[in-house]
Scaffold this active site. Structure first.
Site, short mmCIF file in Angstrom:
data_model
loop_
_atom_site.label_atom_id
_atom_site.label_comp_id
_atom_site.label_asym_id
_atom_site.label_seq_id
_atom_site.Cartn_x
_atom_site.Cartn_y
_atom_site.Cartn_z
N SER A 34 0.92 -0.81 -0.11
CA SER A 34 0.00 0.18 -0.31
C SER A 34 0.85 1.06 -0.18
O SER A 34 0.14 2.16 -0.36
CB SER A 34 -1.03 0.25 0.81
OG SER A 34 -0.04 -0.10 2.17
N HIS A 90 0.95 4.18 4.40
CA HIS A 90 0.35 4.73 3.52
C HIS A 90 1.25 6.06 3.45
O HIS A 90 1.79 6.78 2.69
CB HIS A 90 -0.84 5.12 3.55
CG HIS A 90 -1.74 3.86 3.42
ND1 HIS A 90 -2.95 3.98 3.03
CD2 HIS A 90 -1.35 2.77 3.10
CE1 HIS A 90 -3.64 2.95 3.05
NE2 HIS A 90 -2.37 2.19 2.97
#
Length: 109
Positions: A34, A90
């Site tokens: 991610s 992230h």
């Protein structure tokens, strides 16, 4: 790698204050790509900030605004302590995207 570094630093910080927390940060896995996906999305938004993107495939939004929303959502995940999605991983993609954007603007790639 940027996502993994941010994830590890964030969980090392949580482990220091583990006595005051219910969640054991060493048991939260850091899986997936991610951070890399976030870096690619943010790099595209840095390169084309006025492009129109579709939020939830329906609502047209300028890329710059959607980038701010993505970063803000990850910061909120860290503050709230959502253990199912790693906001720190992230966010690790954001500096990677910023470095790549700066290098592309200078013509170093």
């Amino acid at each position: 790698m940027g996502g993994s570094v941010f994830y590890l630093v964030h969980h090392a910080f949580l482990a220091k204050g583990q006595a005051t927390r219910m969640m054991d940060p060493s048991r939260t896995p850091g899986l997936g790509a991610s951070g890399a996906v976030n870096a690619i999305m943010l790099l595209d938004m840095f390169l084309n900030p006025k492009a129109t993107l579709y939020f939830d495939f329906i609502i047209p939004v300028p890329a710059m605004l959607l980038g701010i929303f993505l970063i803000g959502k990850d910061i909120l995940r860290i503050i709230e302590g959502n253990s199912h999605i790693s906001g720190s991983a992230h966010l690790g993609g954001a500096p990677v995207a910023a470095i790549a954007w700066a290098r592309l603007r200078r013509g170093l790639f």
